[in-house]
Design a protein around this motif. Structure first.
Motif, short mmCIF file in Angstrom:
data_model
loop_
_atom_site.label_atom_id
_atom_site.label_comp_id
_atom_site.label_asym_id
_atom_site.label_seq_id
_atom_site.Cartn_x
_atom_site.Cartn_y
_atom_site.Cartn_z
N UNK A 155 -22.74 -16.77 -27.78
CA UNK A 155 -22.08 -17.51 -29.16
C UNK A 155 -22.37 -19.12 -28.84
N UNK A 156 -22.37 -19.59 -27.57
CA UNK A 156 -22.59 -21.08 -27.33
C UNK A 156 -24.03 -21.29 -27.93
N UNK A 194 -18.91 -18.52 -37.08
CA UNK A 194 -19.61 -18.87 -35.79
C UNK A 194 -18.90 -20.13 -35.20
N UNK A 195 -18.67 -21.19 -36.08
CA UNK A 195 -18.08 -22.28 -35.24
C UNK A 195 -16.60 -22.10 -34.90
N UNK A 196 -16.12 -20.84 -35.40
CA UNK A 196 -14.66 -20.41 -34.81
C UNK A 196 -14.62 -19.61 -33.73
N UNK A 197 -15.80 -19.12 -33.21
CA UNK A 197 -15.96 -18.15 -32.24
C UNK A 197 -15.23 -16.80 -32.83
N UNK A 202 -17.72 -12.04 -37.18
CA UNK A 202 -19.32 -12.20 -36.94
C UNK A 202 -19.96 -10.76 -36.93
N UNK A 203 -19.28 -9.90 -36.36
CA UNK A 203 -19.71 -8.48 -36.28
C UNK A 203 -19.71 -7.96 -37.70
N UNK A 204 -18.58 -8.01 -38.54
CA UNK A 204 -18.62 -7.56 -39.71
C UNK A 204 -19.51 -7.84 -40.74
N UNK A 205 -19.97 -9.20 -40.43
CA UNK A 205 -21.10 -9.82 -41.15
C UNK A 205 -22.52 -9.12 -40.76
N UNK A 206 -22.65 -9.00 -39.50
CA UNK A 206 -23.89 -8.23 -39.10
C UNK A 206 -23.79 -6.89 -39.50
#
Length: 234
Positions: A155-156, A194-197, A202-206
Motif C-alpha cells: 500500500x505504501x 487507496x489514500x485511506x488504506x 480496494x479488494x472489492x474494486x479489484x
C-alpha cells in the motif's frame, strides 16, 4: 480443413499430455487455472502463405477496462521454429506442408513455453515477471504500477506511485474521447480507498474489475475467483 480444426489437431498432443491446457478459441490455447492472470499460446495461422506463427502471452485480469473483454495478454514473446528442433534444411517457420513440423511444434512448446507458464504459479511471481519485461508496454504507466502494488498489498508503494497522478483522475470529469470514459471513471474510484488504506474497499474494486473482464467471455468457464495477496496479508 478450416483454420480452427487444423490448429486443434496440431495441438492435440499437448492437450493429451497436459490437462491444464484448454482451447478457448479457434487459435488460443489457455493455461489453467485462470485466476488473476492469463497465460496463453496464440497461434496465428497464415494458410494462404502455408505457415503459422506462435506467440505466448501473459497478463493480469484485474485492471479496469473500456468494456467486458478477454484480457488474454499484452506482454508477449514470439516462438520461432528453433534449429534445435527442426531437421537440417528446414526453415525457421512452422510450415504446414513440412511433415516434421507438428512434432517440432509440440516439443518446442513443451520445452520453452509450458515451463515458463508453470513457473508463474502465483500472482507475486507473475507481477515480478511482468514488471521488467521488455515487451510490457505498461511497465512505466502509473495506474498499472499502482494497481500491481495494491494487488500485492504494497500500500505504501502504491500511494507513492499514485499520488503524483491522482489529480488527473477526478470523479465527474468528462473526457473528449467518450470511448475512454468508462475506464477513466473506474480509475477515479481508486484514489479514496487507496489514500485511506482501506484494504477491504480496494479488494472489492479489484475483484469487481476482474469479474467484469472475465464474466461473459470464453474465459469464464476456466476462471477461479481467489483472494489477492492484499487480502491475505491484511
Amino acid at each position: 480443413m478450416s483454420s480452427a480444426p487444423q490448429i486443434k489437431r496440431l495441438a492435440g498432443p499437448l492437450f493429451a499430455r497436459h490437462n491444464n491446457l484448454v482451447m478457448v478459441a479457434g487459435n488460443i490455447v489457455c493455461f489453467c487455472p485462470v485466476t488473476h492472470c492469463t497465460r496463453y499460446i496464440y497461434i496465428n495461422n497464415r494458410p494462404k502463405r502455408g505457415y503459422f506463427t506462435v506467440e505466448w502471452h501473459v497478463d493480469t485480469l484485474f485492471e479496469p477496462s473500456d468494456s467486458a473483454y478477454i484480457a488474454l495478454g499484452r506482454t508477449f514473446g514470439l516462438l520461432g521454429r528453433s534449429l534445435r528442433y527442426r531437421p537440417k534444411g528446414q526453415t525457421g517457420l512452422f510450415e504446414w506442408d513440412d511433415p516434421t513440423m507438428p512434432g517440432d511444434f509440440v516439443d518446442q512448446v513443451e520445452a520453452e513455453i509450458i515451463p515458463l507458464f508453470d513457473s508463474l504459479d502465483t500472482l507475486e511471481k507473475t507481477i515480478a515477471f511482468l514488471r521488467p519485461h521488455p515487451q510490457n508496454p505498461f511497465a512505466d504507466y502509473p495506474p498499472w504500477k499502482t494497481l500491481r502494488h495494491v494487488a500485492l498489498g504494497e500500500i505504501s508503494a502504491a500511494q507513492v506511485t499514485w499520488r503524483p497522478v491522482m489529480h488527473q483522475y477526478v470523479t465527474g470529469t468528462v473526457l473528449q474521447d467518450a470511448r475512454s470514459q468508462r475506464q477513466y471513471d473506474q480509475w477515479c474510484l481508486l484514489t479514496e480507498p487507496l489514500m485511506a488504506d482501506d484494504r477491504a474497499a480496494l479488494a472489492r474494486l479489484l475483484h469487481g474489475w476482474e469479474a467484469s473482464n472475465v464474466i461473459g467471455t470464453k474465459l469464464e468457464s476456466y476462471w477461479l475467483s481467489t483472494p489477492f495477496p492484499l487480502e491475505l496479508g491484511a
